[in-house]
Scaffold this motif. Structure first.
Motif, PDB file in Angstrom:
ATOM      1  N   ILE A 396      14.035  -5.085  -3.628  1.00  0.00           N
ATOM      2  CA  ILE A 396      12.982  -5.234  -4.639  1.00  0.00           C
ATOM      3  C   ILE A 396      12.236  -3.911  -4.787  1.00  0.00           C
ATOM      4  CG2 ILE A 396      12.715  -7.703  -4.181  1.00  0.00           C
ATOM      5  CD1 ILE A 396      10.118  -7.081  -2.701  1.00  0.00           C
ATOM      6  N   THR A 397      11.897  -3.573  -6.007  1.00  0.00           N
ATOM      7  CA  THR A 397      11.147  -2.346  -6.308  1.00  0.00           C
ATOM      8  C   THR A 397       9.904  -2.719  -7.097  1.00  0.00           C
ATOM      9  OG1 THR A 397      13.181  -1.024  -6.376  1.00  0.00           O
ATOM     10  CG2 THR A 397      11.219  -0.084  -7.411  1.00  0.00           C
ATOM     11  N   LEU A 398       8.737  -2.341  -6.565  1.00  0.00           N
ATOM     12  CA  LEU A 398       7.462  -2.649  -7.193  1.00  0.00           C
ATOM     13  C   LEU A 398       6.756  -1.362  -7.590  1.00  0.00           C
ATOM     14  CD1 LEU A 398       6.082  -5.338  -4.680  1.00  0.00           C
ATOM     15  CD2 LEU A 398       7.628  -5.671  -6.619  1.00  0.00           C
ATOM     16  N   PRO A 399       5.964  -1.365  -8.671  1.00  0.00           N
ATOM     17  CA  PRO A 399       5.214  -0.169  -9.059  1.00  0.00           C
ATOM     18  C   PRO A 399       4.012   0.042  -8.147  1.00  0.00           C
ATOM     19  CG  PRO A 399       4.675  -1.989 -10.523  1.00  0.00           C
ATOM     20  CD  PRO A 399       5.768  -2.484  -9.623  1.00  0.00           C
ATOM     21  N   LEU A 400       3.687   1.306  -7.911  1.00  0.00           N
ATOM     22  CA  LEU A 400       2.517   1.620  -7.088  1.00  0.00           C
ATOM     23  C   LEU A 400       1.273   1.669  -7.964  1.00  0.00           C
ATOM     24  CD1 LEU A 400       3.449   4.514  -4.631  1.00  0.00           C
ATOM     25  CD2 LEU A 400       3.079   2.116  -4.114  1.00  0.00           C
ATOM     26  N   PRO A 401       0.221   0.932  -7.612  1.00  0.00           N
ATOM     27  CA  PRO A 401      -1.047   1.070  -8.351  1.00  0.00           C
ATOM     28  C   PRO A 401      -1.591   2.491  -8.205  1.00  0.00           C
ATOM     29  CG  PRO A 401      -1.030  -0.905  -6.978  1.00  0.00           C
ATOM     30  CD  PRO A 401       0.167  -0.095  -6.584  1.00  0.00           C
ATOM     31  N   ASP A 402      -2.285   2.971  -9.212  1.00  0.00           N
ATOM     32  CA  ASP A 402      -2.834   4.333  -9.173  1.00  0.00           C
ATOM     33  C   ASP A 402      -3.807   4.520  -8.017  1.00  0.00           C
ATOM     34  OD1 ASP A 402      -1.354   4.971 -11.400  1.00  0.00           O
ATOM     35  OD2 ASP A 402      -2.978   4.504 -12.811  1.00  0.00           O
ATOM     36  N   SER A 403      -4.431   3.457  -7.579  1.00  0.00           N
ATOM     37  CA  SER A 403      -5.463   3.555  -6.548  1.00  0.00           C
ATOM     38  C   SER A 403      -4.897   3.670  -5.136  1.00  0.00           C
ATOM     39  CB  SER A 403      -6.375   2.327  -6.607  1.00  0.00           C
ATOM     40  OG  SER A 403      -5.620   1.144  -6.411  1.00  0.00           O
ATOM     41  N   ILE A 404      -3.584   3.534  -4.967  1.00  0.00           N
ATOM     42  CA  ILE A 404      -3.005   3.503  -3.627  1.00  0.00           C
ATOM     43  C   ILE A 404      -2.273   4.804  -3.324  1.00  0.00           C
ATOM     44  CG2 ILE A 404      -1.212   2.416  -2.215  1.00  0.00           C
ATOM     45  CD1 ILE A 404      -2.022  -0.232  -3.246  1.00  0.00           C
ATOM     46  N   GLY A 406       0.492   6.884  -1.886  1.00  0.00           N
ATOM     47  CA  GLY A 406       1.884   6.556  -1.641  1.00  0.00           C
ATOM     48  C   GLY A 406       2.315   6.726  -0.196  1.00  0.00           C
ATOM     49  N   ASN A 407       1.671   7.640   0.538  1.00  0.00           N
ATOM     50  CA  ASN A 407       2.071   7.891   1.928  1.00  0.00           C
ATOM     51  C   ASN A 407       1.800   6.691   2.833  1.00  0.00           C
ATOM     52  OD1 ASN A 407       2.944  10.537   1.434  1.00  0.00           O
ATOM     53  ND2 ASN A 407       0.846  11.311   1.569  1.00  0.00           N
ATOM     54  N   LYS A 408       0.816   5.881   2.486  1.00  0.00           N
ATOM     55  CA  LYS A 408       0.457   4.740   3.331  1.00  0.00           C
ATOM     56  C   LYS A 408       0.720   3.403   2.645  1.00  0.00           C
ATOM     57  CE  LYS A 408      -0.960   7.488   6.559  1.00  0.00           C
ATOM     58  NZ  LYS A 408      -0.193   7.620   7.824  1.00  0.00           N
ATOM     59  N   ALA A 409       1.379   3.455   1.492  1.00  0.00           N
ATOM     60  CA  ALA A 409       1.657   2.218   0.769  1.00  0.00           C
ATOM     61  C   ALA A 409       2.741   1.413   1.482  1.00  0.00           C
ATOM     62  CB  ALA A 409       2.101   2.536  -0.658  1.00  0.00           C
ATOM     63  N   ILE A 423       6.142  -5.862   5.178  1.00  0.00           N
ATOM     64  CA  ILE A 423       7.547  -5.631   4.874  1.00  0.00           C
ATOM     65  C   ILE A 423       7.907  -4.154   5.048  1.00  0.00           C
ATOM     66  CG2 ILE A 423       9.374  -5.806   3.145  1.00  0.00           C
ATOM     67  CD1 ILE A 423       8.319  -8.510   4.106  1.00  0.00           C
ATOM     68  N   GLY A 424       7.078  -3.253   4.541  1.00  0.00           N
ATOM     69  CA  GLY A 424       7.367  -1.818   4.616  1.00  0.00           C
ATOM     70  C   GLY A 424       7.838  -1.291   3.286  1.00  0.00           C
ATOM     71  N   GLY A 425       8.827  -0.413   3.291  1.00  0.00           N
ATOM     72  CA  GLY A 425       9.368   0.114   2.049  1.00  0.00           C
ATOM     73  C   GLY A 425       9.348   1.626   1.982  1.00  0.00           C
ATOM     74  N   LYS A 426      10.109   2.159   1.015  1.00  0.00           N
ATOM     75  CA  LYS A 426      10.211   3.599   0.800  1.00  0.00           C
ATOM     76  C   LYS A 426       9.663   3.947  -0.572  1.00  0.00           C
ATOM     77  CE  LYS A 426      13.545   7.414   0.849  1.00  0.00           C
ATOM     78  NZ  LYS A 426      14.974   7.796   1.035  1.00  0.00           N
ATOM     79  N   VAL A 427       8.769   4.934  -0.608  1.00  0.00           N
ATOM     80  CA  VAL A 427       8.099   5.325  -1.842  1.00  0.00           C
ATOM     81  C   VAL A 427       8.882   6.415  -2.552  1.00  0.00           C
ATOM     82  CG1 VAL A 427       6.012   6.345  -2.827  1.00  0.00           C
ATOM     83  CG2 VAL A 427       5.832   4.679  -0.962  1.00  0.00           C
ATOM     84  N   VAL A 444       1.948  -4.910  -3.374  1.00  0.00           N
ATOM     85  CA  VAL A 444       1.795  -3.611  -2.725  1.00  0.00           C
ATOM     86  C   VAL A 444       0.462  -3.576  -1.991  1.00  0.00           C
ATOM     87  CG1 VAL A 444       1.661  -1.117  -3.046  1.00  0.00           C
ATOM     88  CG2 VAL A 444       3.202  -2.478  -4.478  1.00  0.00           C
ATOM     89  N   GLY A 445       0.529  -3.230  -0.716  1.00  0.00           N
ATOM     90  CA  GLY A 445      -0.681  -3.073   0.090  1.00  0.00           C
ATOM     91  C   GLY A 445      -0.785  -1.663   0.621  1.00  0.00           C
ATOM     92  N   ILE A 446      -1.735  -1.439   1.497  1.00  0.00           N
ATOM     93  CA  ILE A 446      -1.929  -0.113   2.096  1.00  0.00           C
ATOM     94  C   ILE A 446      -2.270  -0.279   3.566  1.00  0.00           C
ATOM     95  CG2 ILE A 446      -4.386  -0.018   1.475  1.00  0.00           C
ATOM     96  CD1 ILE A 446      -3.924   3.029   1.004  1.00  0.00           C
ATOM     97  N   ASP A 447      -1.689   0.580   4.387  1.00  0.00           N
ATOM     98  CA  ASP A 447      -1.991   0.582   5.816  1.00  0.00           C
ATOM     99  C   ASP A 447      -2.319   2.008   6.222  1.00  0.00           C
ATOM    100  OD1 ASP A 447      -2.242   0.311   8.510  1.00  0.00           O
ATOM    101  OD2 ASP A 447      -0.201  -0.376   8.892  1.00  0.00           O
ATOM    102  N   ASN A 448      -3.600   2.303   6.338  1.00  0.00           N
ATOM    103  CA  ASN A 448      -4.038   3.637   6.756  1.00  0.00           C
ATOM    104  C   ASN A 448      -4.911   3.575   7.999  1.00  0.00           C
ATOM    105  OD1 ASN A 448      -6.323   2.527   5.672  1.00  0.00           O
ATOM    106  ND2 ASN A 448      -6.459   3.935   3.935  1.00  0.00           N
ATOM    107  N   THR A 449      -4.803   2.485   8.732  1.00  0.00           N
ATOM    108  CA  THR A 449      -5.603   2.296   9.936  1.00  0.00           C
ATOM    109  C   THR A 449      -4.721   2.387  11.171  1.00  0.00           C
ATOM    110  OG1 THR A 449      -7.081   0.801   8.735  1.00  0.00           O
ATOM    111  CG2 THR A 449      -7.190   0.750  11.144  1.00  0.00           C
ATOM    112  N   ALA A 450      -5.120   3.241  12.115  1.00  0.00           N
ATOM    113  CA  ALA A 450      -4.347   3.421  13.348  1.00  0.00           C
ATOM    114  C   ALA A 450      -4.489   2.198  14.252  1.00  0.00           C
ATOM    115  CB  ALA A 450      -4.822   4.668  14.083  1.00  0.00           C
ATOM    116  N   PRO A 451      -3.536   1.977  15.153  1.00  0.00           N
ATOM    117  CA  PRO A 451      -3.637   0.854  16.090  1.00  0.00           C
ATOM    118  C   PRO A 451      -4.857   0.987  17.003  1.00  0.00           C
ATOM    119  CG  PRO A 451      -1.413   1.775  16.071  1.00  0.00           C
ATOM    120  CD  PRO A 451      -2.283   2.722  15.313  1.00  0.00           C
TER     121      PRO A 451
END
Length: 540
Positions: A396-404, A406-409, A423-427, A444-451
C-alpha cells in the motif's frame, strides 16, 4: 514356527521404536496445546507441555543424537534447541529459559565473536553429541510464549515438516472424545469457477437438528475441539469426515505441517468467524487458493427445493476417540445470482489506484475472488475488510501530509479492537509505501520520540547470580535495536518485550570482579535512539 518368529521380531521392533523416545521433562505430563491445533495465522506445529507456571525445569534430549541448531529470537520460540536423531527426525525444544552449560558456551562464543544476540547457529554432528535423557536445557517463557511451558516438536529432518509428537512419545493419557459445538452452512452464489461462497446459518449441535439452506450448491463447516482430560485445556482434532447419507464427501486429516503454507490455515477456517467471534469453524470444502494437502473430496452438495439431505460429521482425535453429529439440510428456495462490485481475482495480480492511494495485490495473495472496496475517512483509508484473509503481503502507498516530516513518518493501522498498530514503511517523493498482511484501516503517523530507558536493578552491587535489567519502552514503533557496552566492550543482552526490558544474566557475561561502567543504546523502529549510562560493581 518361522512365521511366528518373524511376527515376534516385528512386535519387539515396534515396541523398541516406541521406547526410543522419552518425555523431555521428568514431571507429570500435562498437554496444554496439541499438534495441528488451530492458531492465528498458523497451525500449531508441536505440543505444549505445561510446567504449571514454573520455569527452569530440566529439559532432556528425547533420544540420542546431536545438537544441530541453536536459535535465539526475540519472538517466536525464543531460546530454542534442535536435536537431530539417527532415525531421520529432529526434535525441537522451544521457549527455553537457559541452555545447559556446554551448549550455552557454544552460544556465548558465537554471540561474542559475531557481536549478535539473536542468531541461528547450525552445528555439525561432532560438536555437541547428546545421549537419550541427557539434560540439554531448562524450560522457560521466552519468545512468543503466553506463559511458562515447553514447546516440543518432532520434525522430519530432510523436509523440516513437523510431525505429530504423540506418534513417537510414550502414550499420553487421553480419556475424552472431541466435542462438536455445531456446523455452519455456506452456498455458492453463482455458477462457474468464479463462484462466490456466501455465509449461511450456524446450527448448534442438538438432537434431530435441521437447517434450511437455499436450493443449489451448498457447502458446510464444523465447529469442534478436543480435550485430553476433563477440565483440561481445549486442543485440536486431527481427523474430520463429512458424510452425505453413508457416503464420505469430504475428509481432512492432518499428520504433518509445511511451514511454507501454514498461513493457509486462514483458508482452512472460516476467517470471518474467527475475527468476529473467535470461533474456529473448519471448512469442509476447499477455497481455490488453498494449497494445503490435507483433503479428499470437495464437500459440495447440490440440493433441490424441498429436498432433505441427511448429513453426518465424524470428528476424531489422535487417540482414536470419535464424536458424531447427525443433522439434516433442507432446500427451501432457489438462490439468485447477484452482481459483485469491486471484484478482484485470487490468481491474478490486481493493481488499485483510487482516492490518492495505491494498492498492489500480488497473484495468490487472496484465497478466492473477493470484493475489496476502498473508502476514505478523514485522514485514513479503509482498504477492504479485516474479515478478508491474505496469504501474501500486499503493498500500500499513501500520500504524506505536508505537516509530517518524511524522515519520521510511518504507516499506522488499527486492529479489530481499534488499537493503534505500527506498520512502518519507506518514504519516497512525498509518499510512503509498506507491505501489510491484513486489510483494514491505514493512515500516516509520525514517530519522533526516542524510547524510554531506565535501570530496573534496585542496587548497584551485583553477584554473578544476578541479572542486569534495563527497563525500555516505546510509544509507537517498539524497540528495533539494542546495544550494550560495559567498559567499552560489547556484551550480549537480550530484549524481553513481554517484560519491557533489555537484560543479561551476569554469569553469561565475561566480566571481572570490580566496578564497571555500562552504556546502553536503545533504538526504535524509526531510528529514534536513547543512550543510558549506569555504574555497578560485580562482587564475590
Amino acid at each position: 514356527m518361522r512365521l511366528l518368529s518373524i511376527i515376534l521380531i516385528g512386535i519387539i521392533s515396534i515396541k523398541s521404536l516406541a521406547q526410543e523416545y522419552i518425555m523431555p521433562m521428568d514431571i507429570a505430563t500435562r498437554i496444554s496445546a496439541s499438534f495441528a491445533e488451530l492458531r492465528a495465522n498458523h497451525f500449531h506445529s508441536g505440543i505444549d507441555l505445561s510446567t504449571v507456571g514454573a520455569i527452569n525445569i530440566p529439559v532432556k534430549a528425547a533420544r540420542e543424537g546431536y545438537v544441530s541448531r541453536i536459535k535465539i529470537a526475540t519472538y517466536g520460540y525464543g531460546y530454542a534447541l534442535y536435536v537431530t536423531h539417527p532415525d531421520g527426525n529432529t526434535t525441537v525444544y522451544g521457549h527455553l529459559n537457559a541452555l545447559e552449560a556446554k551448549i550455552d558456551k557454544v552460544l556465548c562464543d558465537y554471540q561474542y565473536s559475531h557481536k549478535v544476540v539473536n542468531c541461528d547457529i547450525q552445528l555439525k554432528s561432532d560438536v555437541l553429541p547428546v545421549k537419550r535423557g541427557e539434560i540439554i536445557a531448562y524450560s522457560g517463557n521466552t519468545g512468543g510464549s503466553g506463559g511458562p511451558h515447553l514447546h516440543f516438536e518432532v520434525r522430519d529432518t530432510k523436509s523440516e515438516h513437523p510431525l505429530n509428537p504423540l506418534a513417537y512419545l510414550p502414550k499420553v493419557k487421553d480419556d475424552v472424545a472431541p466435542t462438536i459445538m455445531g456446523v455452519k452452512t455456506y452456498y455458492l452464489d453463482n455458477e462457474g469457477s468464479r463462484a462466490e461462497y456466501r455465509d449461511g446459518k450456524y446450527l448448534a449441535n442438538q438432537a434431530n437438528a435441521a437447517v434450511e439452506v437455499p436450493a443449489g450448491r451448498v457447502a458446510l463447516g464444523v465447529h469442534c475441539t478436543d480435550y485430553f482430560q476433563t477440565n483440561g485445556r481445549p486442543c485440536g482434532v486431527v481427523d474430520i469426515k463429512l458424510y452425505k447419507g453413508d457416503e464420505i464427501i469430504f475428509h481432512s486429516h492432518i499428520d504433518n505441517i509445511n511451514f511454507d503454507i501454514t498461513r493457509e490455515i486462514n483458508a482452512h477456517i472460516d476467517y470471518k468467524e474467527w475475527i468476529a467471534n473467535k470461533r474456529f469453524i473448519q471448512r469442509s470444502y476447499v477455497l481455490p487458493g488453498n494449497e494445503l494437502p490435507y483433503y479428499e473430496g470437495n464437500g459440495i452438495v447440490d440440493i433441490s427445493e424441498n429436498e432433505t439431505m441427511h448429513m453426518r460429521y465424524e470428528v476424531s482425535d489422535f487417540a482414536g476417540h470419535t464424536t458424531k453429529m447427525s443433522f439434516s439440510i433442507v432446500g427451501k428456495r432457489v438462490s439468485q445470482n447477484r452482481t459483485i462490485e469491486n471484484r478482484y481475482y485470487w490468481d491474478k495480480t490486481n493493481a488499485i489506484d483510487t482516492l490518492g492511494i495505491s494498492v498492489l495485490l500480488p497473484s495468490r495473495s487472496l484465497y478466492a475472488d473477493e470484493a475489496i472496496a476502498i473508502s476514505q475517512k478523514n485522514n485514513s483509508w479503509v482498504i477492504g475488510s479485516i474479515n478478508t484473509p491474505l496469504q501474501k503481503a500486499i503493498s500500500i502507498t499513501l500520500p504524506l501530509p505536508d505537516s509530517i516530516d518524511g524522515n519520521k513518518a510511518c504507516i499506522m493501522s488499527r486492529d479489530a479492537k481499534n488499537k493503534e498498530v505500527y506498520i512502518g514503511g519507506k518514504v519516497s517523493d512525498r509518499s510512503i509505501t509498506a507491505k501489510v498482511n491484513t486489510l483494514g484501516q491505514y493512515y500516516v503517523g509520525i514517530d519522533n520520540t526516542a524510547p524510554k530507558v531506565f535501570s530496573k536493578n534496585s542496587r548497584t552491587n551485583l553477584r554473578r547470580t544476578n541479572t542486569i535489567m534495563i527497563g525500555v519502552s516505546d510509544d509507537k514503533s517498539d524497540i528495533a535495536e539494542w546495544e550494550v557496552y560495559i567498559d567499552g566492550e560489547w556484551h550480549p543482552f537480550e530484549y524481553d518485550y513481554k517484560q519491557g526490558m533489555v537484560k543479561a544474566r551476569l554469569e553469561r557475561l565475561r566480566l571481572d570482579y570490580g566496578k564497571h561502567d555500562l552504556l546502553a543504546i536503545i533504538t526504535d523502529g524509526r531510528g529514534n535512539a536513547k543512550r543510558f549510562e549506569w555504574t555497578f560493581s560485580l562482587i564475590q
